[in-house]
Design an enzyme around this catalytic site. Structure first.
Site, PDB file in Angstrom:
ATOM      1  CG  MET A   1      -1.918  -1.165   1.225  1.00  0.00           C
ATOM      2  SD  MET A   1      -2.858  -1.291   2.749  1.00  0.00           S
ATOM      3  CE  MET A   1      -1.619  -2.002   3.867  1.00  0.00           C
ATOM      4  CB  VAL A   2       1.192   4.060  -2.394  1.00  0.00           C
ATOM      5  CG1 VAL A   2       2.009   5.338  -2.491  1.00  0.00           C
ATOM      6  CG2 VAL A   2       1.422   3.190  -3.627  1.00  0.00           C
TER       7      VAL A   2
ATOM      8  CB  CYS B   1      -3.032  -1.306 -15.936  1.00  0.00           C
ATOM      9  SG  CYS B   1      -3.763  -0.072 -14.842  1.00  0.00           S
TER      10      CYS B   1
ATOM     11  CE  LYS C   1      -2.015  -6.583  -5.005  1.00  0.00           C
ATOM     12  NZ  LYS C   1      -2.867  -5.647  -5.764  1.00  0.00           N
TER      13      LYS C   1
ATOM     14  CG  ASN D   1     -15.027  -9.246  -2.595  1.00  0.00           C
ATOM     15  OD1 ASN D   1     -14.963  -8.052  -2.856  1.00  0.00           O
ATOM     16  ND2 ASN D   1     -15.581 -10.120  -3.420  1.00  0.00           N
TER      17      ASN D   1
ATOM     18  CB  ALA E   1      -5.296  -3.518   0.602  1.00  0.00           C
TER      19      ALA E   1
END
Length: 493
Positions: free
Chosen positions: A24-25, A108, A130, A193, A215
């Site tokens: 996580m940034v 992406c 990922k 989820n 996350a």
């Protein structure tokens, strides 16, 4: 020692990790990773790092990885984003001695087999990936198989497409994840989820993955993988204690406290504003302590009977952990629901909504006030003059007499033509741009702006006057030596 691959890498190096904290940034820094590991996380990722900056900037490497080395923070995977295969490999080589694997973020989907293959061949640690899914399951499966052939040793699949972000995130597709797991022969982690431990177990059972990554759920409840919902202040105080031992930027701390105290801050708006304006770790801890006292006072006022009603509703209700808010869906986290429902009417079992309404205020008024909350930047700008940003503090260290009071800033006279500040010594009372145009047009000087069109013209004319004039050549007569015959084109007799 040969590089481990696939399931051997997952079972031996990663210890068969099933509970994973996502990259996580600005959020999965060392302090938060250590807090998560204390509460059931078995594997953590660093924040996503920019490969090109990591290669170019030594300070970036130091601040984001080298200074965060900690024996308790293993196993650890470092994640990079990169477009150039060579740059990605260079960054990975600089990081491989500080982690157990290198991960390439392919959020992406795009053609990246060359990057994975090159890293797999040159690194001494395994390469993992990922990805997000395509709308079509078969296309997602082919993409995963391509990564496996290129050398990926562990694949994390986020069950959302690249368009499902922010308010439009929606639910993740476990069907895509299940199809990928069945199609590849490497370990697979699922992402999406995940709001409580029950979701983790259900995801593993439904998809057959080796582990589950969280996350957003982890940010709201770092004890998610323990299956517990501790009091908010316990987690906040524990996190702040870790930050004192392993410092990180204050912006990270503020962001984590906003997540932990999210629902409580909807009630205590003035404390939300105070938290947005804090400039030191001590100030952030003071706001967190004040929120703790407010919550404890509310619990004390409700008494044991009120607490039992809240706990009963929490157990019987269908609430999970604080979910992403999807259109038309409002849910609260049970581990903080008591902070709102105590002192108000007891919720109906299974109602799925715990919310404290301030006295004299209806639901719509409360939501309207909450929606009118000012932005973080606006709150910081409204801070008192005594609270200076880091940049201004550095300027004041260089110049102790420097002031940032707007009322003390010098006032400048405006240009007569364009409104920009005019030159104090301009002979035309104009700014430099307008002065240059006028001086050129009128062949005039403006010493204030260093424009000397008239002077240069006079010097040029004076210099020309001192130069001797060139004599025009006189035509020679035919009788003179060296003369030409009158008829040049005649031939000799």
């Amino acid at each position: 020692m040969p590089k481990l691959q696939g399931f051997e890498f997952w079972s031996r190096t990663l210890g068969g990790a099933r509970h994973v904290v996502a990259p996580m940034v600005d959020q999965s820094e060392l302090a938060w990773r250590l807090l998560s590991r204390r509460h059931g996380a078995q594997l953590c990722y660093t924040p996503m790092l920019h490969a090109q900056v990591f290669v170019r900037d030594a300070n970036y490497r130091k601040e984001n990885l080298y200074c965060e080395v900690c024996p308790e923070d293993r196993p650890l995977i470092v994640q990079f984003c990169a477009n150039d295969p060579e740059v990605f490999v260079q960054a990975a080589l600089l990081a491989q001695d500080y982690c157990d694997a290198i991960d390439l973020n392919l959020g992406c989907p795009q053609m990246i087999a060359k990057r994975v293959l090159l890293a797999h061949e040159k690194l001494s640690v395994p390469i993992t990936c990922k990805i997000r899914v395509f709308p079509e399951i078969d296309k997602t499966v082919r993409y995963a198989q391509m990564l496996e052939r290129a050398g990926c040793q562990l694949l994390t699949v986020h069950g959302r497409t690249k368009e499902q972000k922010g308010p439009m995130s929606g639910a993740a597709s476990w069907e895509h994840i299940k199809a990928v797991r069945q199609a590849v022969a490497i370990p697979v982690f699922a992402n999406g989820n995940i709001q409580c431990l029950r979701d983790v177990e259900r995801c593993i059972q439904d998809t057959g993955v080796q582990g589950v990554m969280s996350a957003e759920g982890n940010l709201h409840n770092p004890a998610l993988f323990e299956g517990r919902s501790p009091a908010i202040w316990e987690l906040a105080e524990e996190y702040l204690d870790i930050v004192r031992q392993h410092p990180c930027p204050l912006s990270y701390v503020r962001a984590h406290l906003f997540k932990l105290w999210h629902h409580t801050l909807q009630v205590h708006q003035h404390l939300r504003e105070e938290l947005a304006k804090v400039k030191t770790l001590g100030a952030a801890a003071a706001v967190s302590q004040e929120l703790k006292l407010r919550c404890q006072a509310r619990v004390g006022t409700a008494g044991a009977h009120g607490c039992r009603k809240v706990l009963s509703a929490m157990i019987e209700g269908p609430l999970g952990f604080c979910r992403r808010i999807c259109p038309g869906r409002r849910e609260r986290s049970p581990w903080i629901a008591c902070l709102f429902s105590i002192g108000s009417a007891s919720p109906t079992p299974g109602q799925g909504e715990f919310w404290h309404q301030p006295e004299g205020q209806g639901p719509r008024e409360g939501n309207k006030e909450s929606g009118a909350a000012r932005s973080k930047r606006a709150l910081e700008d409204e801070g008192s003059v005594d609270i200076l940003s880091k940049n201004k503090q550095r300027k004041q260290l260089r110049n102790p007499h420097k002031t940032f009071d707007p009322s003390l800033k010098p006032k400048y006279a405006k240009c007569d033509q364009c409104g920009n500040p005019k030159g104090n010594r301009c002979v035309f009372n104009l700014c430099r741009g307008c002065c240059k145009k006028r001086a050129f047009k009128e062949t005039a000087d403006c010493p204030g702006h260093g424009l000397l069109f008239k002077t240069k013209l006079e010097r040029s004319l004076a210099w020309k006057g001192t130069q001797p004039r060139l004599q025009e050549p006189q035509p020679a007569s035919p009788e003179e030596p060296g003369g030409f015959p009158e008829i040049l084109g005649s031939a000799p007799a």
